[in-house]
Design an enzyme around this catalytic site. Structure first.
Site, PDB file in Angstrom:
ATOM      1  N   CYS A 122       0.686  -1.255  -0.014  1.00 25.35           N
ATOM      2  CA  CYS A 122      -0.001  -0.006  -0.077  1.00 25.35           C
ATOM      3  C   CYS A 122       0.809   1.295  -0.093  1.00 25.35           C
ATOM      4  O   CYS A 122       0.307   2.253  -0.802  1.00 25.35           O
ATOM      5  CB  CYS A 122      -0.868   0.058   1.241  1.00 25.35           C
ATOM      6  SG  CYS A 122      -0.307  -0.618   2.611  1.00 25.35           S
ATOM      7  N   HIS A 136      -2.351   6.895   3.858  1.00 22.30           N
ATOM      8  CA  HIS A 136      -0.645   7.001   4.134  1.00 22.30           C
ATOM      9  C   HIS A 136      -0.187   8.281   3.504  1.00 22.30           C
ATOM     10  O   HIS A 136      -0.383   8.510   2.204  1.00 22.30           O
ATOM     11  CB  HIS A 136       0.028   5.523   3.300  1.00 22.30           C
ATOM     12  CG  HIS A 136      -0.390   4.377   3.986  1.00 22.30           C
ATOM     13  ND1 HIS A 136      -0.848   4.018   5.176  1.00 22.30           N
ATOM     14  CD2 HIS A 136       0.150   2.936   3.478  1.00 22.30           C
ATOM     15  CE1 HIS A 136      -0.966   2.820   5.340  1.00 22.30           C
ATOM     16  NE2 HIS A 136      -0.216   2.213   4.555  1.00 22.30           N
TER      17      HIS A 136
HETATM   18  P1  NAP Z   1      -6.988 -11.078   7.684  1.00 20.90           P
HETATM   19  O1  NAP Z   1      -8.213 -10.214   8.082  1.00 20.90           O
HETATM   20  O2  NAP Z   1      -6.366 -12.115   8.882  1.00 20.90           O
HETATM   21  O3  NAP Z   1      -7.771 -12.309   6.533  1.00 20.90           O
HETATM   22  C1  NAP Z   1      -7.318 -13.277   6.058  1.00 20.90           C
HETATM   23  C2  NAP Z   1      -8.251 -14.182   5.235  1.00 20.90           C
HETATM   24  O4  NAP Z   1      -7.450 -15.052   4.822  1.00 20.90           O
HETATM   25  C3  NAP Z   1      -9.438 -14.451   5.982  1.00 20.90           C
HETATM   26  O5  NAP Z   1     -10.489 -14.323   4.723  1.00 20.90           O
HETATM   27  C4  NAP Z   1      -9.191 -16.009   6.243  1.00 20.90           C
HETATM   28  O6  NAP Z   1     -10.391 -16.807   6.458  1.00 20.90           O
HETATM   29  C5  NAP Z   1      -8.380 -16.332   5.026  1.00 20.90           C
HETATM   30  N1  NAP Z   1      -7.567 -17.634   5.401  1.00 20.90           N
HETATM   31  C6  NAP Z   1      -6.760 -17.816   6.477  1.00 20.90           C
HETATM   32  N2  NAP Z   1      -6.214 -19.297   6.598  1.00 20.90           N
HETATM   33  C7  NAP Z   1      -6.678 -19.424   5.249  1.00 20.90           C
HETATM   34  C8  NAP Z   1      -6.741 -20.826   4.781  1.00 20.90           C
HETATM   35  N3  NAP Z   1      -5.806 -21.917   5.128  1.00 20.90           N
HETATM   36  N4  NAP Z   1      -7.233 -21.262   3.342  1.00 20.90           N
HETATM   37  C9  NAP Z   1      -8.071 -19.952   2.874  1.00 20.90           C
HETATM   38  N5  NAP Z   1      -8.135 -18.858   3.374  1.00 20.90           N
HETATM   39  C10 NAP Z   1      -7.628 -18.707   4.512  1.00 20.90           C
HETATM   40  O7  NAP Z   1      -5.789 -10.450   6.679  1.00 20.90           O
HETATM   41  P2  NAP Z   1      -5.760  -9.084   5.864  1.00 20.90           P
HETATM   42  O8  NAP Z   1      -5.212  -8.211   6.851  1.00 20.90           O
HETATM   43  O9  NAP Z   1      -7.127  -9.136   5.337  1.00 20.90           O
HETATM   44  O10 NAP Z   1      -4.824  -9.610   4.942  1.00 20.90           O
HETATM   45  C11 NAP Z   1      -5.102 -10.342   3.822  1.00 20.90           C
HETATM   46  C12 NAP Z   1      -3.859 -10.102   2.929  1.00 20.90           C
HETATM   47  O11 NAP Z   1      -3.683  -9.029   2.474  1.00 20.90           O
HETATM   48  C13 NAP Z   1      -2.311 -10.581   3.461  1.00 20.90           C
HETATM   49  O12 NAP Z   1      -1.536 -11.359   2.641  1.00 20.90           O
HETATM   50  C14 NAP Z   1      -1.749  -9.156   3.471  1.00 20.90           C
HETATM   51  O13 NAP Z   1      -0.422  -9.122   3.857  1.00 20.90           O
HETATM   52  C15 NAP Z   1      -2.284  -8.462   2.584  1.00 20.90           C
HETATM   53  N6  NAP Z   1      -2.441  -6.995   2.815  1.00 20.90           N
HETATM   54  C16 NAP Z   1      -3.210  -6.390   4.027  1.00 20.90           C
HETATM   55  C17 NAP Z   1      -3.195  -5.177   4.144  1.00 20.90           C
HETATM   56  C18 NAP Z   1      -4.080  -4.377   5.016  1.00 20.90           C
HETATM   57  O14 NAP Z   1      -4.266  -3.170   4.925  1.00 20.90           O
HETATM   58  N7  NAP Z   1      -4.629  -5.225   5.958  1.00 20.90           N
HETATM   59  C19 NAP Z   1      -3.100  -4.250   3.200  1.00 20.90           C
HETATM   60  C20 NAP Z   1      -2.262  -4.863   1.958  1.00 20.90           C
HETATM   61  C21 NAP Z   1      -2.071  -6.279   2.196  1.00 20.90           C
HETATM   62  P3  NAP Z   1     -11.043 -16.903   7.760  1.00 20.90           P
HETATM   63  O15 NAP Z   1     -11.934 -15.804   7.941  1.00 20.90           O
HETATM   64  O16 NAP Z   1     -11.924 -18.357   7.588  1.00 20.90           O
HETATM   65  O17 NAP Z   1      -9.884 -17.270   8.755  1.00 20.90           O
END
Ligand code: NAP
Length: 349
Positions: free
Chosen positions: A149, A241
């Site tokens: 981001c 940001h």
């Molecule tokens: P999060 O809220 O923890 O969500 C993770 C997602 O992955 C949930 O839908 C979860 O499903 C799923 N998941 C977990 N284990 C899994 C498995 N074994 N098989 C399939 N699905 C699975 O994380 P997030 O903050 O949204 O981030 C998601 C991704 O985007 C990460 O790679 C992160 O680095 C990237 N990212 C995040 C941001 C941000 O602002 N947060 C910004 C840029 C990039 P359940 O609900 O069923 O557990």
């Protein structure tokens, strides 16, 4: 009128997944037809599997969809990925192998030698690497990624200055709490405070920026030959940001030349009038105390980057401020714009 393209979201229940759902639910061309998450959520309705944490209600069109496990098979050909990084590598590859186009927001494949790290206004020509990807991997599908981001905000601003020959840049970020996902940074750490460390963020900004601003030539990415030094900080801001940037340019443009380049910057998404493209990807703000995250970040649907305070830097030449919406232009909106560009290039099959 063209019929909608059905799409799926991998990791639809998580924070970034929810941003995808909200962004796509009002999309003119893409229609959410499938949602995937872990086996903890599979089998439940989306409304029951998801603790909805975004402003506004969960889109009704998605609430009753059944969540499936993230396995290729039933999902539409085009899937957006917002999965936990610990599982994204293998699952995204499995989908690509099975013929899906995976437009991923996860970091896992960004720096691979045959995967485009795309900012559509900046390096649309990097999509040519998909032919190499297909040949290397033998997949009938493909993986395309968007940057971190904070990197997206920086590279959009730097792209306008690239014609003046960027030799070096130093960037200091003030990054919003929403970038840390949910529940993110503990309130005891971030309230009335600055946390001067975000794990791996500086390394990602430095390497991703060189890849994005570089060329794809003779079948390989050539990183842009520039020095990038990043200082990344978490600040008590909800969304947006802000980045303080100094640049060393090989040409000797005036301030007016640089502001004209920023204001006049356009890319393929604007030329093609893609649905999520902001009319102007960079907007120069002339007030001396702008841009500000609380006042500016939601403008242009969160898809533009705001630049201001361009002035002389006694060390590197010029310095300025830029601001972008980290969960829209920096995440879900970025990936959706990538898919729109791919459709316009005839790359969605
Ligand atoms: P999060 O809220 O923890 O969500 C993770 C997602 O992955 C949930 O839908 C979860 O499903 C799923 N998941 C977990 N284990 C899994 C498995 N074994 N098989 C399939 N699905 C699975 O994380 P997030 O903050 O949204 O981030 C998601 C991704 O985007 C990460 O790679 C992160 O680095 C990237 N990212 C995040 C941001 C941000 O602002 N947060 C910004 C840029 C990039 P359940 O609900 O069923 O557990």
């Amino acid at each position: 009128m063209q019929s909608p393209i059905e799409v799926g979201v991998l990791g639809a229940t998580g924070m970034v997944g929810q941003h995808f759902i909200r962004f796509l639910a009002r999309h003119a061309r893409f229609k959410i037809a499938w949602v995937g998450a872990s086996d903890r959520s599979a089998g439940k309705k989306y409304r029951d599997a998801t603790a909805w944490r975004l402003d506004g209600a969960m889109p009704a069109s998605v609430a009753d969809l059944a969540v499936e496990e993230c396995k290729p098979g039933n999902a539409p050909k085009l899937v957006f990925s917002a999965m936990d990084a610990s599982v994204a590598t293998e699952i995204e590859r499995a989908f690509a192998q099975a013929g899906h186009t995976v437009v991923s927001n996860s970091r896992n494949h960004r720096m691979e030698a045959d995967v485009p790290l795309l900012v559509p206004e900046v390096n649309a020509e990097h999509l040519a690497s998909l032919a190499i990807q297909k040949a290397n991997r033998g997949w009938s599908g493909q993986i395309v990624t968007n940057p971190n981001c904070s990197t997206i905000v920086l590279t959009l601003a730097l792209a306008a200055l690239k014609p003046f020959g960027i030799r070096n840049t130093v960037v200091t970020t003030m990054q919003a709490i929403s970038g840390a996902g949910y529940p993110g940074v503990p309130s005891m750490d971030i309230t009335a405070n600055v946390v001067p460390y975000i794990g791996n963020e500086e390394e990602k900004m430095e390497s991703e920026t060189q890849k994005i601003l570089g060329e794809f030539a003779q079948g390989a990415f050539q990183p842009h030959p520039m020095g990038v030094s990043a200082h990344c900080n978490r600040v008590p801001v909800v969304d947006g940001h802000t980045e303080a940037v100094s640049v060393d340019l090989s040409a000797a443009p005036s301030e007016a030349d640089l502001i004209a380049a920023i204001d006049g910057f356009r890319g393929l998404p604007q030329l093609r009038n893609l649905p999520s493209a902001p009319p102007r990807p960079l907007i120069y703000m002339t007030d001396r105390d702008r841009p500000q995250p609380r006042r500016d970040v939601e403008r242009e649907n969160g898809m533009a980057v705001f630049v201001g305070r361009l002035r002389k830097c006694p060390v590197l030449g010029y310095k300025f401020l830029c601001l972008g919406h980290n969960t829209i232009r920096g995440a879900a909106g970025a990936a959706v714009l990538n898919a729109e560009l791919m459709e316009s290039e005839g790359l969605l099959g």
